[in-house]
Design a protein around this motif. Structure first.
Motif, PDB file in Angstrom:
ATOM      1  N   ARG A  59     -14.038 -46.257 -45.163  1.00 21.33           N
ATOM      2  CA  ARG A  59     -15.468 -46.345 -45.445  1.00 21.33           C
ATOM      3  C   ARG A  59     -16.265 -46.348 -44.136  1.00 21.33           C
ATOM      4  N   ILE A  60     -15.796 -47.080 -43.143  1.00 21.07           N
ATOM      5  CA  ILE A  60     -16.471 -47.113 -41.850  1.00 21.07           C
ATOM      6  C   ILE A  60     -16.523 -45.713 -41.250  1.00 21.07           C
ATOM      7  N   GLN A  61     -15.409 -45.012 -41.274  1.00 22.37           N
ATOM      8  CA  GLN A  61     -15.379 -43.658 -40.723  1.00 22.37           C
ATOM      9  C   GLN A  61     -16.294 -42.721 -41.507  1.00 22.37           C
ATOM     10  N   HIS A  62     -16.295 -42.865 -42.832  1.00 25.30           N
ATOM     11  CA  HIS A  62     -17.167 -42.030 -43.665  1.00 25.30           C
ATOM     12  C   HIS A  62     -18.633 -42.286 -43.332  1.00 25.30           C
ATOM     13  N   ASP A  63     -19.006 -43.556 -43.193  1.00 25.69           N
ATOM     14  CA  ASP A  63     -20.401 -43.874 -42.903  1.00 25.69           C
ATOM     15  C   ASP A  63     -20.801 -43.423 -41.500  1.00 25.69           C
ATOM     16  N   LEU A  64     -19.890 -43.519 -40.557  1.00 24.21           N
ATOM     17  CA  LEU A  64     -20.195 -43.016 -39.221  1.00 24.21           C
ATOM     18  C   LEU A  64     -20.452 -41.511 -39.253  1.00 24.21           C
ATOM     19  N   GLN A  65     -19.722 -40.834 -40.111  1.00 25.08           N
ATOM     20  CA  GLN A  65     -19.904 -39.394 -40.224  1.00 25.08           C
ATOM     21  C   GLN A  65     -21.172 -39.039 -40.996  1.00 25.08           C
ATOM     22  N   SER A  66     -21.361 -39.656 -42.160  1.00 30.08           N
ATOM     23  CA  SER A  66     -22.459 -39.243 -43.043  1.00 30.08           C
ATOM     24  C   SER A  66     -23.803 -39.836 -42.647  1.00 30.08           C
TER      25      SER A  66
END
Length: 215
Positions: free
Chosen positions: A166-173
């Motif tokens: 989730r952290i990686q997804h939010d950093l991306q999106s």
């Protein structure tokens, strides 16, 4: 994709708080995360000969009888080292798990050189509104699924891996960071909280000026 490099998300259950006080691991679990998805898992109880206090058994459900029949810790750690290989590592409260990783690897005659990032520090920077950043609470805050019994290594490693994804997804999106890999995570967790937004904006666009421009 968040990152093409695998990250090993680890969790230990132990007989106490720190190896410096003689505590040893009773269980290890590692979840291998790649491109935001779990690609492999490793889990084992481990026998060290160190007594498990009753309050630890009440917390984890791991008994002295269970570890008496478990594989010896040195063999488990050699298997864990082969499983992780050169992947960088992440843990929820990495200051705890990294100490046991290094100590148990040392007992197995292996030098541990893996860099650690911490999902506690990362979640504090990205989700400061959360009332608590303990694993169960931050997972609930973000609406992520719980996985099995808390304070068992595989369930906690699964939840930490879900949090990391989730952290990686939010950093991306949300922040426009194309490849939020381990190196970026390590930089983010060291960033002072008031400067997180500017730091992330600079990672997304390295051409941004670092000083104010005057005309």
């Amino acid at each position: 994709m968040p990152s093409t490099t695998p990250i090993a998300v680890i969790d230990f259950e132990t007989t106490g708080m720190t190896p410096a006080q003689g505590a040893r691991a009773t269980e290890i679990a590692i979840v291998l995360l790649q491109n935001g998805r779990v690609v492999d898992r490793f889990q084992s109880l481990m026998r060290t000969g160190v007594y498990i206090p009753s309050f630890i058994t009440q917390l984890t459900g791991i008994t002295n009888a269970m570890v008496a029949d478990a594989p010896d810790a040195e063999g488990v750690m050699r298997d864990a080292a082969r499983f992780v290989n050169n992947a960088p590592m992440v843990a929820h409260n990495a200051s705890f798990d990294s100490k046991f990783w290094c100590a148990e690897m040392q007992h197995a005659g292996i030098t541990a050189t893996h860099p650690f990032a911490c999902t506690v520090l990362l979640s504090r920077r990205l989700y400061p509104e959360a009332r608590s950043h303990s694993l169960g609470n931050i997972v609930d805050h973000l609406g992520l699924p719980r996985a099995g019994r808390a304070h068992r290594a595989l369930a906690d490693a699964e939840m930490a891996a879900s949090l990391l994804a989730r952290i990686q997804h939010d950093l991306q999106s949300r922040w426009g960071i194309a490849q939020p890999g381990h190196e970026l995570l390590s930089g983010l967790q060291r960033c002072a909280k008031p400067g997180v937004a500017k730091w992330l904006a600079r990672q997304a666009n390295p051409k941004l000026p670092t000083q104010p421009q005057f005309t």
